[in-house]
Design an enzyme around this catalytic site. Structure first.
Site, PDB file in Angstrom:
ATOM      1  N   SER A 125       0.816  -1.221   0.000  1.00 18.44           N
ATOM      2  CA  SER A 125       0.000   0.000   0.000  1.00 18.44           C
ATOM      3  C   SER A 125       0.844   1.263   0.000  1.00 18.44           C
ATOM      4  CB  SER A 125      -0.925   0.013   1.213  1.00 18.44           C
ATOM      5  OG  SER A 125      -1.822  -1.070   1.168  1.00 18.44           O
ATOM      6  N   PRO A 127       0.569   5.868  -0.123  1.00 18.00           N
ATOM      7  CA  PRO A 127      -0.292   6.970   0.322  1.00 18.00           C
ATOM      8  C   PRO A 127      -1.326   7.423  -0.695  1.00 18.00           C
ATOM      9  CG  PRO A 127       1.983   7.399   0.922  1.00 18.00           C
ATOM     10  CD  PRO A 127       2.001   6.198   0.033  1.00 18.00           C
ATOM     11  N   GLY A 130      -3.344   3.529  -2.212  1.00 20.18           N
ATOM     12  CA  GLY A 130      -3.727   2.368  -1.425  1.00 20.18           C
ATOM     13  C   GLY A 130      -3.012   1.137  -1.914  1.00 20.18           C
ATOM     14  N   ASP A 235      -4.399 -13.484  -1.724  1.00 21.91           N
ATOM     15  CA  ASP A 235      -5.425 -14.513  -1.548  1.00 21.91           C
ATOM     16  C   ASP A 235      -5.343 -15.114  -0.148  1.00 21.91           C
ATOM     17  OD1 ASP A 235      -6.519 -14.241  -4.067  1.00 21.91           O
ATOM     18  OD2 ASP A 235      -5.323 -15.842  -4.960  1.00 21.91           O
ATOM     19  N   ARG A 238      -6.523 -12.441   2.325  1.00 19.80           N
ATOM     20  CA  ARG A 238      -7.981 -12.258   2.293  1.00 19.80           C
ATOM     21  C   ARG A 238      -8.667 -13.391   3.054  1.00 19.80           C
ATOM     22  NH1 ARG A 238      -8.175 -11.790  -2.789  1.00 19.80           N
ATOM     23  NH2 ARG A 238      -7.729  -9.566  -2.695  1.00 19.80           N
ATOM     24  N   ARG A 263     -27.295  -9.166  33.260  1.00 19.54           N
ATOM     25  CA  ARG A 263     -27.864  -7.817  33.374  1.00 19.54           C
ATOM     26  C   ARG A 263     -29.368  -7.871  33.637  1.00 19.54           C
ATOM     27  NH1 ARG A 263     -25.520  -2.673  33.964  1.00 19.54           N
ATOM     28  NH2 ARG A 263     -26.925  -1.101  33.082  1.00 19.54           N
ATOM     29  N   GLN A 332     -24.844  -1.942  21.023  1.00 14.09           N
ATOM     30  CA  GLN A 332     -26.218  -1.539  21.349  1.00 14.09           C
ATOM     31  C   GLN A 332     -26.742  -2.330  22.549  1.00 14.09           C
ATOM     32  OE1 GLN A 332     -27.378   0.933  19.555  1.00 14.09           O
ATOM     33  NE2 GLN A 332     -29.384   1.147  20.524  1.00 14.09           N
ATOM     34  N   GLU A 359      -7.613  -5.853   2.721  1.00 13.56           N
ATOM     35  CA  GLU A 359      -7.632  -7.010   1.813  1.00 13.56           C
ATOM     36  C   GLU A 359      -8.842  -6.984   0.879  1.00 13.56           C
ATOM     37  OE1 GLU A 359      -5.015  -8.573   1.628  1.00 13.56           O
ATOM     38  OE2 GLU A 359      -4.102  -8.039   3.541  1.00 13.56           O
ATOM     39  N   GLY A 360      -9.162  -5.821   0.376  1.00 15.37           N
ATOM     40  CA  GLY A 360     -10.283  -5.654  -0.544  1.00 15.37           C
ATOM     41  C   GLY A 360     -11.482  -5.070   0.176  1.00 15.37           C
TER      42      GLY A 360
END
Length: 378
Positions: A125, A127, A130, A235, A238, A263, A332, A359-360
């Site tokens: 990668s 600047p 990417g 590959d 990923r 809780r 949440q 990785e994509g």
């Protein structure tokens, strides 16, 4: 715990799970806040033989299959995504040297990479582009039998503790890969602080100014790296990120089941609310589906089936987006506690978003997966 070499897959996973439960998960928040991993845990990874366990036994690896490797990376990510990221990039470099290295290169680097005595990083990668290799601005020019490299790499996971840089650079019209020691004259490494997620992965900027390496630094044929070394390593990366995303979902599920069981709310427990149960059921379904997609990709990789490439894209797309959804629900469910540093779901929330980018990106995966669907119909 001894090395995983020679163990059956179930025993390997039991060993890794115990390691994560006792030596990783309890310290992940501390490492995240410190923005680095202690040398002691990196050494333990080496003692367990987890840096490159997929390499053959003949060269010092454990000869593990891809499905087992994926489950290892899932377990490590369940405890700490920063540590899993380190396993990913180091594994990519180790794979590249093991697959494309000359005898001299393998003898020099593989024993140290396998044991974790030297840490390897994937320097692709940049600047302004990417990981778009077609726009790569790093150049390597020949000077006699040497190569002189100039360029700027960024977002390099593990760059702060790197010993070996797998640098991708243009050599004329093509792209080549070079094995560059991090202590070579002209290599400048600068930490990247305050990352949103995977903070403990010790990312860095790496500038190469007139870095001179000899002919033995060239990995594979000149001008041939884009479609071979880079593609193969990505590959693997990923696939690891997909499996790591499964680990994040599992960690969110575990945290939420524990929290809602303890809780209290009104006259009962949080777990008794139907909307809570809906979120929990989504996590259960998504973690199982994502795990199955990863296992499918791993089996294809083990059999040498080229369909593994698209299977890994699909697995990573589903797992990473599901991890973001799970982490969002986990925060949440925890309410204000989920926004604090006292519960792990805040870290998981930040880490999960990174999974949709590295990785994509999600958008790139959507485009690629859809294009494959149109190609198959045509």
């Amino acid at each position: 715990m001894s090395t995983v070499a020679g163990l059956e897959p179930d025993a390997v996973l039991a060993s890794v799970r115990a390691f994560v439960d006792t030596e990783v998960a309890p310290h992940a928040e501390e490492w995240d806040q410190a923005e680095r991993l202690p040398r002691s845990v990196l050494d333990r990874i080496g003692e367990l033989g987890l840096w490159a366990p997929f390499l053959p036994v003949e060269v010092g690896g454990a000869g593990l299959d891809m499905v087992t490797l994926g489950r290892i990376h899932e377990e490590v990510a369940r405890g700490c995504s920063g540590l899993r990221s380190m396993l990913t990039v180091h594994g990519m470099v180790s794979w590249a040297v093991g697959r494309w290295g000359t005898d001299v290169q393998q003898e020099r680097w593989l024993p140290h990479l396998i044991k974790g005595e030297k840490f390897g990083v994937f320097a692709l990668s940049e600047p302004d582009c990417g990981s778009d290799a077609s726009a790569d601005g790093t150049l390597a020019e020949q000077d006699g039998t040497d190569w002189v490299i100039n360029g700027h790499k960024t977002w390099i996971t593990g760059g702060q503790v790197a010993d070996l840089l797998l640098v991708f650079a243009r050599t004329g019209p093509g792209m080549s890969a070079f094995l560059v020691p991090s202590d070579a004259e002209g290599v400048e490494i600068t930490p990247i602080p305050n990352m949103m997620g995977i903070r403990s992965s010790m990312a860095a900027d790496i500038v190469l100014r007139d870095v001179r390496v000899d002919a033995d630094a060239l990995l594979g044929p000149q001008g041939w790296a884009a479609g071979t070394i880079m593609t193969g390593a990505l590959d693997l990366g990923r696939y690891s990120v997909a499996c790591g995303s499964v680990g994040i979902i599992q960690a969110c599920l575990d945290a939420c089941v524990s929290y809602t069981s303890k809780r209290s709310v009104k006259d009962g427990r949080l777990r008794d609310l139907q909307l809570i149960r809906r979120k929990i059921s989504d996590m259960v379904t998504n973690v199982r589906a994502a795990r199955m997609l990863c296992e499918h990709a791993g089996r294809l990789k083990d059999s040498g089936d080229p369909a593994m490439i698209m299977a890994a894209w699909v697995a990573k797309y589903h797992a990473s987006t599901a991890a973001v959804a799970a982490a969002n629900d986990a925060v949440q469910i925890h309410g204000a506690n989920g926004c604090s540093p006292y519960y792990p779901v805040a870290r998981m929330y930040r880490d999960s978003k990174i999974m949709e980018i590295i990785e994509g990106s999600t958008e790139l995966q959507q485009t690629t997966i859809a294009e494959e669907a149109y190609r198959e119909v045509a």
